[in-house]
Scaffold this motif. Structure first.
Motif, mmCIF file in Angstrom:
data_model
loop_
_atom_site.group_PDB
_atom_site.id
_atom_site.type_symbol
_atom_site.label_atom_id
_atom_site.label_comp_id
_atom_site.label_asym_id
_atom_site.label_seq_id
_atom_site.Cartn_x
_atom_site.Cartn_y
_atom_site.Cartn_z
ATOM 1 N N GLN A 147 0.825 -1.203 0.000
ATOM 2 C CA GLN A 147 0.000 0.000 0.000
ATOM 3 C C GLN A 147 0.862 1.257 0.000
ATOM 4 O OE1 GLN A 147 -3.380 0.399 -0.183
ATOM 5 N NE2 GLN A 147 -3.491 -1.784 -0.586
ATOM 6 N N PHE A 148 1.948 1.287 0.773
ATOM 7 C CA PHE A 148 2.793 2.478 0.842
ATOM 8 C C PHE A 148 3.651 2.625 -0.408
ATOM 9 C CE2 PHE A 148 1.559 2.492 5.247
ATOM 10 C CZ PHE A 148 1.638 3.836 5.617
ATOM 11 N N GLU A 149 4.032 1.514 -1.045
ATOM 12 C CA GLU A 149 4.784 1.623 -2.293
ATOM 13 C C GLU A 149 3.930 2.213 -3.402
ATOM 14 O OE1 GLU A 149 6.446 -2.104 -3.314
ATOM 15 O OE2 GLU A 149 7.937 -2.094 -1.697
ATOM 16 N N LEU A 150 2.630 1.950 -3.371
ATOM 17 C CA LEU A 150 1.737 2.567 -4.358
ATOM 18 C C LEU A 150 1.711 4.071 -4.201
ATOM 19 C CD1 LEU A 150 -1.257 0.039 -4.287
ATOM 20 C CD2 LEU A 150 0.399 0.366 -6.114
ATOM 21 N N ASN A 151 1.995 4.580 -2.998
ATOM 22 C CA ASN A 151 2.041 6.024 -2.741
ATOM 23 C C ASN A 151 3.468 6.551 -2.736
ATOM 24 O OD1 ASN A 151 -0.777 6.192 -2.420
ATOM 25 N ND2 ASN A 151 -0.619 5.509 -0.295
ATOM 26 N N ASP A 152 4.422 5.802 -3.354
ATOM 27 C CA ASP A 152 5.824 6.214 -3.451
ATOM 28 C C ASP A 152 6.449 6.440 -2.083
ATOM 29 O OD1 ASP A 152 5.673 6.088 -6.185
ATOM 30 O OD2 ASP A 152 5.130 8.187 -6.427
ATOM 31 N N SER A 153 6.175 5.564 -1.145
ATOM 32 C CA SER A 153 6.769 5.638 0.183
ATOM 33 C C SER A 153 7.276 4.255 0.573
ATOM 34 C CB SER A 153 5.745 6.132 1.217
ATOM 35 O OG SER A 153 5.318 7.440 0.912
ATOM 36 N N ILE A 154 8.163 4.256 1.567
ATOM 37 C CA ILE A 154 8.709 3.005 2.083
ATOM 38 C C ILE A 154 8.312 2.883 3.542
ATOM 39 C CG2 ILE A 154 10.830 1.746 2.611
ATOM 40 C CD1 ILE A 154 12.118 3.096 0.233
ATOM 41 N N ILE A 155 7.877 1.700 3.937
ATOM 42 C CA ILE A 155 7.503 1.454 5.319
ATOM 43 C C ILE A 155 8.518 0.490 5.936
ATOM 44 C CG2 ILE A 155 5.948 -0.457 4.754
ATOM 45 C CD1 ILE A 155 4.163 0.517 7.040
ATOM 46 N N GLU A 156 8.976 0.824 7.135
ATOM 47 C CA GLU A 156 9.950 0.011 7.854
ATOM 48 C C GLU A 156 9.301 -0.474 9.150
ATOM 49 O OE1 GLU A 156 13.894 1.211 10.081
ATOM 50 O OE2 GLU A 156 14.250 1.147 7.932
ATOM 51 N N ILE A 157 9.200 -1.788 9.327
ATOM 52 C CA ILE A 157 8.471 -2.380 10.447
ATOM 53 C C ILE A 157 9.443 -3.140 11.345
ATOM 54 C CG2 ILE A 157 6.632 -3.968 11.120
ATOM 55 C CD1 ILE A 157 5.290 -3.392 8.459
ATOM 56 N N GLU A 158 9.381 -2.840 12.637
ATOM 57 C CA GLU A 158 10.166 -3.563 13.636
ATOM 58 C C GLU A 158 9.215 -4.437 14.449
ATOM 59 O OE1 GLU A 158 12.680 -1.121 15.988
ATOM 60 O OE2 GLU A 158 13.239 0.184 14.313
ATOM 61 N N LYS A 159 9.511 -5.750 14.509
ATOM 62 C CA LYS A 159 8.648 -6.694 15.212
ATOM 63 C C LYS A 159 9.240 -7.000 16.588
ATOM 64 C CE LYS A 159 7.636 -8.769 10.740
ATOM 65 N NZ LYS A 159 7.753 -9.973 9.909
ATOM 66 N N TYR A 160 8.365 -7.043 17.578
ATOM 67 C CA TYR A 160 8.791 -7.275 18.956
ATOM 68 C C TYR A 160 7.993 -8.422 19.568
ATOM 69 C CZ TYR A 160 11.053 -2.671 18.723
ATOM 70 O OH TYR A 160 11.835 -1.614 18.382
ATOM 71 N N LYS A 161 8.677 -9.223 20.410
ATOM 72 C CA LYS A 161 7.995 -10.219 21.227
ATOM 73 C C LYS A 161 7.809 -9.727 22.661
ATOM 74 C CE LYS A 161 9.381 -14.218 18.502
ATOM 75 N NZ LYS A 161 10.030 -15.563 18.505
#
Length: 395
Positions: A276-290
């Protein structure tokens, strides 16, 4: 009305239908026995009345049993029709899901084409830039050559003028000397004229060469100007694209329950949000936590599996998290489309414990399909994207 789609009701229907058939056969056997007894034994008036009463009761009970059997058959027919409707509804939903999958595949293809076009454009810009650099080098070399030829031509012009002047002076001197013979003077004069003619032709050749080089230089300057404009336009487009690509959006994901399902859901949500963010010319960076993440300024998505009561499951998922507007709760429903709750979870969780949460969305999934296409998932995905845009900090 009996719902024969349930196993318990089906068992009850078969048992009751068999019991009615057995009672009906038993009654018929009793009637036949009575008739045979009446033929063999001469009945008294009392026995005849009793027999008539028993026969009437048995007939009435048989009629009631027949009516009950007809009622059960009608219920079976109605249930069969209802089952056909359910099957038709499921087939329609399946067609809708296939159409949605096809549309999603089309969006992915469009996105891949856009990425390929950007890479092609970047390669073209690099080639144009290299070509422009070569043209600038040729132009500088041509300018140096023109300057050198002009200087050389000016020097030759001066030398030619000086030579002509010297020859004219010699002619004047020779014409004033009476001792020189006339024939020798004419030959010498002719030789000088030939030299002047040769020098004039050579001078003209040099001037023509200079004119040609000046014309070529003008053309190179025009080409250089055109290439410069194209380079500036492409550079501006690339700078804009790079600026958008480097506007990275940072978010966090956390699940209180350390299950393999939560890890799969985090990965699937990450892929959906990235698309979805690439369609808007953006990059999303996700950090996963336990474990609960330390940074509360970055948007946090909390995964909650709806296994029992909704309020209990959400409270357990948020038990170690400070509730704030930068938190979104994703409630996972492991159900088919027709069994999904009709009311959103955020309308059911209306207590004071939930008013400080930024967003509560519902996601439907199946173990075999993952997050499957449906209205609930599309609306929830749009809601998550808006939540991230409002609360994110780009770097």
């Amino acid at each position: 009305m009996i719902d024969i789609s349930k196993p318990k009701e089906q068992f009850y229907f078969r048992f009751h239908f068999q019991k009615v058939n057995i009672d009906y056969r038993h009654i018929n056997n009793q009637i036949m026995a009575k008739k045979m007894g009446n033929e063999m034994i001469k009945p008294t008036e009392e026995n005849q009345n009793m027999t008539a009463d028993v026969s009437s009761d048995l007939n009435r009970q048989a009629e009631d049993n027949q009516k009950h059997v007809k009622n059960l058959i009608s219920q079976l027919t109605a249930a069969t029709g209802e089952n056909d409707k359910i099957n038709k509804s499921l087939q329609d939903e399946n067609r809708l899901l296939r159409a949605e999958n096809k549309r999603k595949d089309g969006n992915i293809s469009v996105l891949q084409e856009e990425v390929h076009k950007l890479k092609t454009k970047d390669t073209k810009v690099q080639k144009e830039y290299h070509k422009l650099s070569e043209t600038e080098g040729k132009l500088q070399k041509a300018e140096k050559t023109i300057k050198f030829l002009r200087k050389e031509n000016d020097d030759q012009d001066r030398n030619y003028l000086k030579t002509i002047q010297d020859l004219e002076d010699k002619l004047s001197e020779l014409s004033r000397e009476p001792k020189i013979e006339e024939g020798c003077f004419i030959d010498h004069h002719k030789s000088l004229e030939d030299q002047v003619k040769h020098l004039t032709i050579e001078n003209k050749d040099h001037r023509d060469r200079i004119d040609t080089l000046e014309t070529k230089c003008r053309r190179l300057q025009e080409l250089n100007s055109t290439l410069e404009q194209e380079r500036n336009t492409l550079k501006q487009q690339i700078d804009t694209w790079v600026a958008k690509k480097h506007s990275t959006v940072h978010i966090q994901m956390y699940a209180a329950v350390n299950k393999e399902l939560c890890d799969k859901m985090m990965t699937e949500l990450e892929n959906m949000l990235s698309m979805q963010f690439e369609l808007n010319d953006s990059i999303i960076e996700i950090e996963k936590y336990k474990d609960p993440p330390p940074d509360s300024r970055v948007p946090l998505i909390v995964i909650c599996i709806n296994a029992s009561r909704l309020g209990t499951d959400v409270n357990q998922a948020l038990s170690h998290v400070n509730r704030s507007r930068t938190i979104a709760v994703v409630v996972l429903h492991h159900k088919e489309y027709h069994a999904l709750p009709r009311q959103p979870s955020e309308k059911m969780l209306i207590g004071s414990d939930y008013k400080h949460i930024g967003a509560i969305v519902d996601i439907a999934y199946l173990t075999t399909k993952g997050v499957y296409p449906c209205d609930m998932n599309e609306k929830s995905l749009d809601r998550l994207v808006n939540f991230i845009k409002v609360n994110s900090q780009s770097k």
